[in-house]
Design a protein around this motif. Structure first.
Motif, PDB file in Angstrom:
ATOM      1  N   TYR A   1       2.259   1.512  -3.419  1.00 29.48           N
ATOM      2  CA  TYR A   1       1.216   1.987  -4.332  1.00 29.48           C
ATOM      3  C   TYR A   1       1.081   3.504  -4.246  1.00 29.48           C
ATOM      4  O   TYR A   1       0.896   4.180  -5.254  1.00 29.48           O
ATOM      5  CB  TYR A   1      -0.134   1.353  -4.011  1.00 29.48           C
ATOM      6  CG  TYR A   1      -0.263  -0.126  -4.270  1.00 29.48           C
ATOM      7  CD1 TYR A   1       0.748  -0.868  -4.874  1.00 29.48           C
ATOM      8  CD2 TYR A   1      -1.408  -0.807  -3.889  1.00 29.48           C
ATOM      9  CE1 TYR A   1       0.606  -2.225  -5.102  1.00 29.48           C
ATOM     10  CE2 TYR A   1      -1.562  -2.165  -4.125  1.00 29.48           C
ATOM     11  CZ  TYR A   1      -0.548  -2.878  -4.723  1.00 29.48           C
ATOM     12  OH  TYR A   1      -0.701  -4.214  -4.941  1.00 29.48           O
TER      13      TYR A   1
ATOM     14  N   ALA B   1      -4.970  -1.393  -0.699  1.00 24.10           N
ATOM     15  CA  ALA B   1      -5.770  -0.262  -1.196  1.00 24.10           C
ATOM     16  C   ALA B   1      -6.163   0.662  -0.049  1.00 24.10           C
ATOM     17  O   ALA B   1      -6.122   1.894  -0.195  1.00 24.10           O
ATOM     18  CB  ALA B   1      -7.010  -0.770  -1.924  1.00 24.10           C
TER      19      ALA B   1
ATOM     20  N   TRP C   1       0.212  -1.989  -9.581  1.00 23.72           N
ATOM     21  CA  TRP C   1      -0.828  -1.993  -8.542  1.00 23.72           C
ATOM     22  C   TRP C   1      -1.373  -3.392  -8.266  1.00 23.72           C
ATOM     23  O   TRP C   1      -2.273  -3.555  -7.462  1.00 23.72           O
ATOM     24  CB  TRP C   1      -1.965  -1.042  -8.911  1.00 23.72           C
ATOM     25  CG  TRP C   1      -1.656   0.393  -8.656  1.00 23.72           C
ATOM     26  CD1 TRP C   1      -1.624   1.024  -7.437  1.00 23.72           C
ATOM     27  CD2 TRP C   1      -1.328   1.385  -9.608  1.00 23.72           C
ATOM     28  NE1 TRP C   1      -1.297   2.345  -7.589  1.00 23.72           N
ATOM     29  CE2 TRP C   1      -1.110   2.601  -8.926  1.00 23.72           C
ATOM     30  CE3 TRP C   1      -1.193   1.385 -11.006  1.00 23.72           C
ATOM     31  CZ2 TRP C   1      -0.775   3.777  -9.559  1.00 23.72           C
ATOM     32  CZ3 TRP C   1      -0.858   2.557 -11.640  1.00 23.72           C
ATOM     33  CH2 TRP C   1      -0.644   3.738 -10.920  1.00 23.72           C
TER      34      TRP C   1
ATOM     35  N   GLU D   1      -5.000  -7.263  -1.432  1.00 25.62           N
ATOM     36  CA  GLU D   1      -5.277  -6.098  -2.286  1.00 25.62           C
ATOM     37  C   GLU D   1      -6.175  -5.092  -1.570  1.00 25.62           C
ATOM     38  O   GLU D   1      -5.981  -3.885  -1.706  1.00 25.62           O
ATOM     39  CB  GLU D   1      -5.902  -6.523  -3.616  1.00 25.62           C
ATOM     40  CG  GLU D   1      -4.908  -6.933  -4.665  1.00 25.62           C
ATOM     41  CD  GLU D   1      -3.952  -5.841  -5.110  1.00 25.62           C
ATOM     42  OE1 GLU D   1      -4.307  -4.636  -5.053  1.00 25.62           O
ATOM     43  OE2 GLU D   1      -2.837  -6.179  -5.520  1.00 25.62           O
TER      44      GLU D   1
ATOM     45  N   GLY E   1       0.821  -1.210   0.000  1.00 21.48           N
ATOM     46  CA  GLY E   1       0.000   0.000   0.000  1.00 21.48           C
ATOM     47  C   GLY E   1       0.852   1.256   0.000  1.00 21.48           C
ATOM     48  O   GLY E   1       0.552   2.231  -0.700  1.00 21.48           O
TER      49      GLY E   1
ATOM     50  N   GLY F   1      -8.993  -2.067  -5.438  1.00 19.44           N
ATOM     51  CA  GLY F   1      -8.473  -3.154  -4.614  1.00 19.44           C
ATOM     52  C   GLY F   1      -9.376  -4.373  -4.647  1.00 19.44           C
ATOM     53  O   GLY F   1      -8.905  -5.503  -4.758  1.00 19.44           O
TER      54      GLY F   1
END
Length: 191
Positions: free
Chosen positions: A24, A74, A49, A70, A21, A92
């Motif tokens: 990202y 996210a 991602w 995910e 995260g 996500g």
């Protein structure tokens, strides 16, 4: 399904998802520097991602690991100020489902380069549905749209599939994940 998980697996999943995260969020900043009209370059960046949805299940090898990882990644990206707002959580969820499907296809028994690349590709494919409807994909001319789709799928396979597999293999070589399913194969790491 989570009842079969060990506490250390949950902790590692959360730690890796938090790290992803954070990555990202850094990738958000880099992505913002790319002009929105540079469709091929934007598409080429897509796979990054997808890392959490492949890395975590590759190491832990449990059902729902891709989806949960995910979602957690996210949430961290969003909490760190991600510019996509709640769309980050939608992404996500969508990408996590795409990643999860690949491992489900193999009944959570095959964790190699092929399954990881398929996972990254399916996560990218799932995201492309969101991209088409929510992020302007449908407004592109057919040639640009098809080129963006093809590049996004390749990016999903490479950045979203192959790269997290390399990361997992590197962690395995250090011994840092010796107490997890990735290390208990007893076989050479399949390519």
């Amino acid at each position: 399904m989570l009842a079969k998980w060990k506490l250390r697996e949950v902790i590692l999943m959360v730690v890796l998802a938090i790290v992803c995260g954070g990555l990202y969020r850094v990738w958000d900043v880099i992505n913002a520097l790319v002009p929105t009209t540079a469709y091929a370059l934007q598409a080429a960046m897509t796979g990054f991602w997808m890392i959490a949805g492949v890395l975590v299940p590759y190491i832990i090898r449990r059902p729902l690991a891709a989806l949960i990882a995910e979602l957690v990644a996210a949430a961290v990206e969003l909490l760190l100020g991600g510019q996509f707002g709640l769309g980050t959580m939608e992404s996500g969820l969508i990408q996590g489902i795409g990643s999860e499907i690949a491992f489900l296809i193999f009944a959570y028994r095959m964790f190699n380069l092929s399954s990881c690349m398929l996972s990254g590709t399916l996560a990218s494919l799932a995201y492309l549905v969101q991209w088409y409807f929510q992020y302007g994909g449908k407004s592109l001319d057919l040639g640009t749209m098809l080129l963006s789709i093809m590049i996004s799928l390749v990016s999903g396979a490479i950045l979203g599939g192959w790269l997290p597999k390399l990361m997992g293999d590197a962690l395995k070589r250090t011994g840092a994940v010796r107490n997890y399913a990735i290390a208990k194969d007893g076989r050479a790491i399949p390519q």
